[in-house]
Design a protein around this motif. Structure first.
Motif, PDB file in Angstrom:
ATOM      1  N   ASP A 248      -1.075  11.252  -1.726  1.00 40.25           N
ATOM      2  CA  ASP A 248      -1.771  10.231  -2.136  1.00 40.25           C
ATOM      3  C   ASP A 248      -0.866   9.980  -3.845  1.00 40.25           C
TER       4      ASP A 248
ATOM      5  N   GLU B  97       5.955   5.431   3.757  1.00 39.26           N
ATOM      6  CA  GLU B  97       4.825   4.383   4.094  1.00 39.26           C
ATOM      7  C   GLU B  97       3.429   4.494   4.315  1.00 39.26           C
ATOM      8  N   ASP B  98       2.952   3.411   4.497  1.00 37.48           N
ATOM      9  CA  ASP B  98       1.001   3.987   4.651  1.00 37.48           C
ATOM     10  C   ASP B  98       1.054   4.051   6.160  1.00 37.48           C
TER      11      ASP B  98
ATOM     12  N   LEU C 125       4.228  10.111   4.254  1.00 37.10           N
ATOM     13  CA  LEU C 125       2.885   9.038   4.424  1.00 37.10           C
ATOM     14  C   LEU C 125       2.060   9.066   3.646  1.00 37.10           C
ATOM     15  N   ILE C 126       1.649   7.773   2.776  1.00 34.96           N
ATOM     16  CA  ILE C 126       1.105   7.547   1.470  1.00 34.96           C
ATOM     17  C   ILE C 126      -0.443   6.975   1.893  1.00 34.96           C
ATOM     18  N   VAL C 127      -1.221   8.211   1.896  1.00 32.70           N
ATOM     19  CA  VAL C 127      -2.402   7.780   1.901  1.00 32.70           C
ATOM     20  C   VAL C 127      -3.655   7.780   0.188  1.00 32.70           C
ATOM     21  N   PRO C 128      -4.029   6.593   0.919  1.00 30.15           N
ATOM     22  CA  PRO C 128      -5.096   6.140  -1.060  1.00 30.15           C
ATOM     23  C   PRO C 128      -5.506   7.450  -1.520  1.00 30.15           C
TER      24      PRO C 128
ATOM     25  N   SER D 114       0.737   6.050  10.001  1.00 29.40           N
ATOM     26  CA  SER D 114       1.870   6.795  10.173  1.00 29.40           C
ATOM     27  C   SER D 114       2.561   5.895  11.364  1.00 29.40           C
TER      28      SER D 114
ATOM     29  N   ARG E 184      -6.353  12.346   0.235  1.00 20.23           N
ATOM     30  CA  ARG E 184      -5.451  13.292   0.886  1.00 20.23           C
ATOM     31  C   ARG E 184      -5.953  14.394   1.480  1.00 20.23           C
TER      32      ARG E 184
ATOM     33  N   ALA F 157      -3.563   1.121  -2.540  1.00 15.32           N
ATOM     34  CA  ALA F 157      -4.294   0.265  -2.150  1.00 15.32           C
ATOM     35  C   ALA F 157      -5.437  -0.654  -2.811  1.00 15.32           C
TER      36      ALA F 157
ATOM     37  N   ASN G 184       0.727  -1.123  -0.043  1.00 16.91           N
ATOM     38  CA  ASN G 184       0.268   0.359  -0.191  1.00 16.91           C
ATOM     39  C   ASN G 184       0.766   0.874   0.218  1.00 16.91           C
ATOM     40  N   THR G 185       2.067   1.171  -0.482  1.00 16.89           N
ATOM     41  CA  THR G 185       3.192   2.015  -0.422  1.00 16.89           C
ATOM     42  C   THR G 185       3.639   2.343  -1.741  1.00 16.89           C
TER      43      THR G 185
END
Length: 247
Positions: free
Chosen positions: A233, A186-187, A204-207, A189, A211, A39, A34-35
């Motif tokens: 994202d 990273e996905d 931080l990588i978000v879907p 935190s 974002r 996702a 997921n990074t």
């Protein structure tokens, strides 16, 4: 002094932080699941499903109970594997092979990401709570294998998972990476807490598409979440912006 570089509008990423903090970074450390892939690729849900099946078969319980137990292990031990090793003395190699026996066809090649990673100065690493074969298959599906110096997996960490400090210490000892000259992507935190304490730049990588929603809450809470320096994202777009800031 020149104005800071703001990141809004450059690849749908981050808040108004100065990307020049990445000057001097010599090691770029990426989580895997997921990074490096989005996702929606349906990789981690398959793994999660396999873990639940393993727990159900081992403990002779129904699936709903297995999911609850899996969640309990995860929160108490960091990974279900660690919980099962501690409480059930399972064979970790068998567990890792079983849960990563999945279909990777949902992982699309990503030459844009590959080019963005390749363009970064210094060495690049994958640091995952999964195992090396899973990381190798995933990186191959993405078409980014050749851009990494090494893969540091849960086995190399002596089965001690992130976010525990021991996993990061083992990574640094094996690779020789200086944390103050490194960046971590990273996905989760919570997996950025130790890197931040060590002096790494943290992302931080978000879907995709989340974002703006995430940032609204995060900006209100950032004083209590210092482990997150940047949010994006769009990993490839963010890396391009970072590379541009280094010129």
């Amino acid at each position: 002094m020149s104005d800071p570089i703001h990141t809004q509008g450059e690849g749908r990423h981050a808040h108004s932080q100065d990307l020049r903090v990445f000057h001097g970074v010599e090691a770029w450390v990426f989580d895997l699941d997921n990074t490096l892939y989005p996702a929606h690729s349906d990789v981690f849900p398959q793994i999660n499903d396999r873990i639940a099946s393993y727990v159900a078969d081992l403990l002779k319980i129904d699936r709903e109970s297995a999911l609850k137990q899996q969640k309990a292990y995860y929160h108490q031990y960091g990974t279900t594997l660690r919980g099962l090793m501690t409480e059930r003395d399972i064979d970790p190699d068998h567990f890792l092979a079983y849960v990563h026996d999945i279909d990777y066809s949902g992982v699309a090649p990503n030459p844009d990401l590959g080019a963005a990673i390749e363009a970064l100065p210094g060495k690049k690493y994958i640091f995952t709570n999964g195992d090396r074969p899973h990381a190798e298959r995933t990186a191959a599906a993405l078409g980014i294998t050749d851009h990494f110096e090494d893969i540091f997996d849960i086995v190399a960490a002596d089965l001690l998972p992130k976010p525990g400090r021991e996993a990061y210490d083992k990574f640094l000892a094996r690779t020789g990476v200086s944390p103050v000259r490194a960046a971590m992507f990273e996905d989760l935190s919570k997996n950025l807490t130790v890197p931040h304490e060590l002096g790494m730049r943290t992302v931080l990588i978000v879907p995709e598409g989340s974002r703006v929603i995430f940032e609204g809450d995060w900006d209100l809470e950032k004083d209590t979440a210092p482990e997150v320096d940047f949010v994006t994202d769009d990993l490839a777009g963010f890396l391009r912006a970072v590379r541009g800031s280094l010129d």
